[in-house]
Design a protein around this motif. Structure first.
Motif, PDB file in Angstrom:
ATOM      1  N   ILE A 262      -5.185  33.212  23.066  1.00 41.95           N
ATOM      2  CA  ILE A 262      -4.476  34.118  22.315  1.00 41.95           C
ATOM      3  C   ILE A 262      -2.760  34.627  23.199  1.00 41.95           C
ATOM      4  O   ILE A 262      -1.909  34.437  23.126  1.00 41.95           O
ATOM      5  CB  ILE A 262      -4.902  35.502  22.395  1.00 41.95           C
ATOM      6  CG1 ILE A 262      -6.287  35.532  20.999  1.00 41.95           C
ATOM      7  CG2 ILE A 262      -3.733  36.750  21.978  1.00 41.95           C
ATOM      8  CD1 ILE A 262      -6.829  36.727  21.068  1.00 41.95           C
ATOM      9  N   SER A 263      -3.441  34.437  24.918  1.00 45.48           N
ATOM     10  CA  SER A 263      -2.004  33.832  25.145  1.00 45.48           C
ATOM     11  C   SER A 263      -1.259  32.565  25.568  1.00 45.48           C
ATOM     12  O   SER A 263      -0.473  32.872  25.450  1.00 45.48           O
ATOM     13  CB  SER A 263      -2.153  34.737  27.228  1.00 45.48           C
ATOM     14  OG  SER A 263      -3.432  34.151  27.741  1.00 45.48           O
ATOM     15  N   SER A 264      -1.965  31.752  25.088  1.00 43.82           N
ATOM     16  CA  SER A 264      -1.402  31.003  24.830  1.00 43.82           C
ATOM     17  C   SER A 264      -0.124  30.856  23.564  1.00 43.82           C
ATOM     18  O   SER A 264       1.113  29.984  22.945  1.00 43.82           O
ATOM     19  CB  SER A 264      -1.786  29.320  25.020  1.00 43.82           C
ATOM     20  OG  SER A 264      -2.994  29.430  24.961  1.00 43.82           O
ATOM     21  N   VAL A 265      -0.367  31.929  22.756  1.00 40.18           N
ATOM     22  CA  VAL A 265       0.769  31.559  21.535  1.00 40.18           C
ATOM     23  C   VAL A 265       1.868  31.949  22.101  1.00 40.18           C
ATOM     24  O   VAL A 265       2.581  32.846  22.947  1.00 40.18           O
ATOM     25  CB  VAL A 265      -0.088  32.794  20.493  1.00 40.18           C
ATOM     26  CG1 VAL A 265       0.888  32.796  19.261  1.00 40.18           C
ATOM     27  CG2 VAL A 265      -1.417  32.085  19.833  1.00 40.18           C
ATOM     28  N   PRO A 266       3.293  31.011  21.294  1.00 38.64           N
ATOM     29  CA  PRO A 266       4.398  31.462  21.797  1.00 38.64           C
ATOM     30  C   PRO A 266       4.651  33.118  21.462  1.00 38.64           C
ATOM     31  O   PRO A 266       4.186  33.537  20.300  1.00 38.64           O
ATOM     32  CB  PRO A 266       5.231  30.811  20.636  1.00 38.64           C
ATOM     33  CG  PRO A 266       3.998  29.585  20.525  1.00 38.64           C
ATOM     34  CD  PRO A 266       3.250  30.020  20.890  1.00 38.64           C
ATOM     35  N   ILE A 267       5.188  33.971  22.653  1.00 33.46           N
ATOM     36  CA  ILE A 267       5.937  34.994  21.577  1.00 33.46           C
ATOM     37  C   ILE A 267       6.736  35.342  20.776  1.00 33.46           C
ATOM     38  O   ILE A 267       7.397  34.135  20.735  1.00 33.46           O
ATOM     39  CB  ILE A 267       7.198  35.193  23.156  1.00 33.46           C
ATOM     40  CG1 ILE A 267       7.915  34.772  23.561  1.00 33.46           C
ATOM     41  CG2 ILE A 267       5.958  35.974  24.229  1.00 33.46           C
ATOM     42  CD1 ILE A 267       8.632  34.920  24.082  1.00 33.46           C
ATOM     43  N   SER A 268       7.184  36.283  19.856  1.00 32.95           N
ATOM     44  CA  SER A 268       7.203  36.134  18.184  1.00 32.95           C
ATOM     45  C   SER A 268       8.501  36.964  18.170  1.00 32.95           C
ATOM     46  O   SER A 268       9.385  36.772  17.644  1.00 32.95           O
ATOM     47  CB  SER A 268       6.753  36.929  17.689  1.00 32.95           C
ATOM     48  OG  SER A 268       6.712  38.401  17.365  1.00 32.95           O
ATOM     49  N   ASN A 269       9.381  37.385  20.024  1.00 35.43           N
ATOM     50  CA  ASN A 269      10.755  37.535  20.061  1.00 35.43           C
ATOM     51  C   ASN A 269      11.050  37.177  21.443  1.00 35.43           C
ATOM     52  O   ASN A 269      10.675  37.725  22.109  1.00 35.43           O
ATOM     53  CB  ASN A 269      10.519  38.737  19.119  1.00 35.43           C
ATOM     54  CG  ASN A 269      12.185  39.418  19.965  1.00 35.43           C
ATOM     55  OD1 ASN A 269      12.537  39.468  20.655  1.00 35.43           O
ATOM     56  ND2 ASN A 269      12.571  40.282  17.873  1.00 35.43           N
TER      57      ASN A 269
END
Ligand code: ATP
Ligand code: ATP
Ligand code: MG
Ligand code: MG
Lengths: 330, 331
Positions: A262-269
């Motif tokens: 879950i923390s490897s998912v790129p940020i959305s902003n």
């Protein structure tokens, strides 16, 4: 008459499922080597829910789906679908029962016969499983095209004349043809552009409401999974390492692997850039033919102890709707 | 921050001559990249991102052809250089990494050989020094046991490892500009985030200029300073990354951002962009996005808008903003 199933009824149960692929090398196969693609998986999928399976490439998601669909034979285990143990059925009964389960594939191009016209692609399962008159058949095909948003003028076209999103609609129409109870979607939107991905996700969610469908949804895009699922199972090297209701899983991850995913998912902003990362997944998957002893994740886990290197953790409940296979859940 | 243009692409046009006629998959693309910054080109499949990158690298092949525009690199127009001069620039000044790491490495040679060869070609060093530098580069990309990987063939490595090796080759001659064409699209999220970390440290610590091509707004949010949004061969919006996410102007950009599911927020129904990308052989008469646009005005059906500046450093190609800039809006 069938009584309408409620959301808590189990539609599919998988018990102790294993698939070991023989990957022995050499002519005489002196040394037998097995790849444990699916290793002792247990799960229950409830009527009307979306049950997602996530994990890195090669963790066994498609193998699990293909076993449930009876496309490959398991090494061991039971598949109970609609209260029937599928592996005990005769070939003929199995074929009939299988019509209740359909699959939508990742690559909408290779899964459609390039020499068949759209009409025939959608009509094929109806021709094999139902005895319809010509008029009934074409009514049903046009109805299905309408349901998935394909213009009836396209009926005589071939797959290569359609875009990726349209091909995925064709795959969905075909999967719906026999009014299945369960649809297994193996990465149905991974190959699509975001704008088209959203169209297909919306279509799948609408169909589910309308026809009380149950989905097994395989994906590696975690944001997509969070959007569509009710229950999520995380797989690592053939095993389920964490399983929970969507809300519980995304609000707290007990397994360091899930936390890392879950923390490897790129940020959305971009304004979230300076947010510290909690767990970064280091390294890569070990060789699946020689999986690490003990907890299979210990080679990449920053919390691993000696116990993790020798003793395999069992999947156990932390709360009623959240279970994890980890000696030291975080 | 040095505000010097390293790269300036002006009105670039790439033509393809196909059986069905001539098309312009890159149709008047203009943008610039400041020294030490990362510019991201974003857009859906087929909008011309890779062709733009290949044009900069001088790698457009038949039946494609550059039919207009300029590509200024440190003020010099690359399109006026001889074949030989362009070849000399590749690797040394400009380097590119591709989406498919496996297929862009040569399967016949070891990874180490391929990096060392690139160093020997462009730098005046001996074999031994080239090997030493190659191993340093592999370590720089986070490869454990770099000595072992040096002697490995590409097929024995994972996709993530191959992509690291590709980055090592691209960095081998210390290029001024690194072009990364969807460098993480084929990789798992965990590996994707490791590769993004490497690119991030190249950008921030080594102050490398990067042209990053992607269709993933998450990658843009992590990496970009400037963003260029493309649709059907044209740039439709250009902005710094913060104003783009805070105030996307083009209905296409707005649609893309809204149709992307996000971990950080829950929505009941995703807002999809209806319809599909137009066929290059059959483009709409007016704005190319008109048939899919929820905010279309009558003028959009028949006339193509020009680029409008809506705020400092924020430009958009959309009729909605003509009214604002020509009319009442007070700054
Ligand atoms: N027919 C086969 N023979 C031998 N090994 C196989 C076979 N099919 C799959 N495998 C192996 O089994 C493991 C699980 O594969 P599977 O395709 O189920 O993974 P997956 O989770 O679906 O991955 P992806 O996200 O890449 O689709 C992999 O290591 C794969 O190489
Ligand atoms: N060799 C070719 N012949 C004809 N058309 C081509 C050729 N190469 C590319 N095109 C067309 O040019 C357009 C732009 O292609 P390009 O590869 O730049 O897209 P892209 O934005 O990189 O897409 P993707 O995200 O799928 O990589 C596409 O419509 C493509 O079909
Ligand atoms: Mg798979
Ligand atoms: Mg491309």
């Amino acid at each position: 008459m069938n009584v309408m199933n409620s959301k808590n009824d189990v539609l599919l149960e998988v018990r102790g499922l294993k698939k070991y692929f023989d990957v022995s090398e050499g002519w005489f196969k002196k040394e037998h080597k097995y790849l444990h693609a699916v290793d002792n998986v247990n799960l229950k999928v409830r009527q009307g829910e979306t049950f997602s399976i996530v994990g890195e490439s090669g963790c066994g998601k498609s193998t699990l789906a293909n076993i449930i669909m009876n496309l490959i034979e398991p090494t061991e285990g039971q598949i109970i679908f609609d209260s029937i143990d599928l592996l005990t059925l005769s070939k003929d009964d199995l074929r009939k029962k299988r019509a209740d389960m359909q699959m939508v594939f990742q690559n909408p191009f290779s899964s459609l016969n390039p020499r068949m016209r759209l009409f025939d692609i959608i009509a094929e399962p109806l021709r094999t499983h139902r005895n319809l008159t010509k008029a009934e058949l074409s009514d049903r095909v046009f109805e299905l095209m309408n349901i998935v948003g394909l213009d009836r003028a396209y009926a005589r076209r071939y797959p290569h004349e359609f875009s990726g999103g349209q091909r995925q609609r064709i795959g969905i129409a075909r999967a719906l043809a026999l009014n299945p109870k369960l649809i297994i979607c193996d990465e149905p939107v991974s190959a699509l552009d975001v704008s088209i991905q959203a169209q297909i996700l919306n279509l799948l969610m609408n169909l589910q409401k309308q026809y009380n469908l149950t989905y097994i949804f395989i994906a590696h895009g975690l944001a997509v999974v969070k959007h569509i699922s009710d229950t999520v199972a995380v797989m690592y090297m053939g095993k389920i390492v964490e399983k929970a209701s969507k809300n519980s899983l995304f609000s707290h991850q007990y397994h360091p692997y899930t936390k890392g995913l879950i923390s490897s998912v790129p940020i959305s902003n971009p304004r979230m850039r300076n947010k510290p990362q909690c767990v970064q997944l280091e390294g890569e998957l070990p060789n699946p033919v020689n999986p690490p002893p003990g907890c299979r994740f210990h080679t990449r886990c920053s919390f691993a102890t000696d116990k993790c290197k020798s003793e395999e953790p069992a999947l156990r409940n932390i709360t009623a709707e959240h279970c994890v296979a980890c000696h030291f859940p975080i | 921050m040095t505000e010097k243009n390293l790269l300036e692409v002006i009105d670039l046009k790439v033509e393809f001559n196909t059986d069905e006629g001539r098309v312009l998959p890159v149709d008047g693309v203009s943008f610039s990249l400041n020294d030490g910054e990362t510019t991201a080109i974003v857009g859906e499949s087929g909008c011309g991102k890779s062709l733009t990158a290949l044009s900069i690298m001088g790698l457009i092949d038949k039946p494609g052809r550059i039919v207009g525009g300029k590509i200024l690199f440190e003020g010099k127009d690359l399109l006026c250089l001889s074949k030989r001069e362009r070849h000399a620039m590749r690797g040394k000044e400009l380097a590119m990494i591709f989406q498919e790491p496996m297929s862009s490495l040569n399967p016949v040679f070891t990874v180490g050989y391929q990096i060392a060869e690139s160093i020997l070609l462009h730098q005046n060093v001996d074999q031994k020094e080239a090997k030493k530098r190659s191993i340093e580069l592999l370590k720089r990309t986070g490869i454990p046991r770099a000595e072992k990987v040096f002697d490995s063939y590409p097929h024995s490595l994972s996709g993530g490892m191959c992509q690291r090796a590709m980055i090592a080759i691209a960095l081998s001659c210390n290029p001024k500009l690194l072009i990364a064409d969807e460098p993480t699209t084929a990789l798992d999220v965990s590996i994707q985030s490791q590769i993004l970390d490497i690119l991030h440290s190249l950008a921030k610590e080594d102050k490398k200029s990067i042209l990053l091509i992607t269709h993933d707004f998450g990658v843009v949010a992590e990496m970009a300073d400037q963003v260029v949004i493309m649709y059907a061969g044209q740039v439709v919006e250009k902005s710094d990354v913060f104003s783009l996410f805070d105030e996307p102007k083009h209905p296409y950009t707005q649609g893309l951002l809204r149709s992307t599911p996000k971990l950080s927020e829950d929505v009941e129904v995703l807002e999809a962009i209806e319809g599909i990308v137009p066929n290059l052989h059959n483009l709409p008469k007016g704005c190319y996005f008109y048939p899919r646009c929820k905010k279309a005005l009558p003028v959009c059906a028949n006339e193509r808008p020009d680029m409008q500046t809506v705020a400092d450093g924020h430009e958009v190609k959309c009729w909605l903003y003509y009214m604002e800039s020509s009319g009442e809006r007070n700054e």
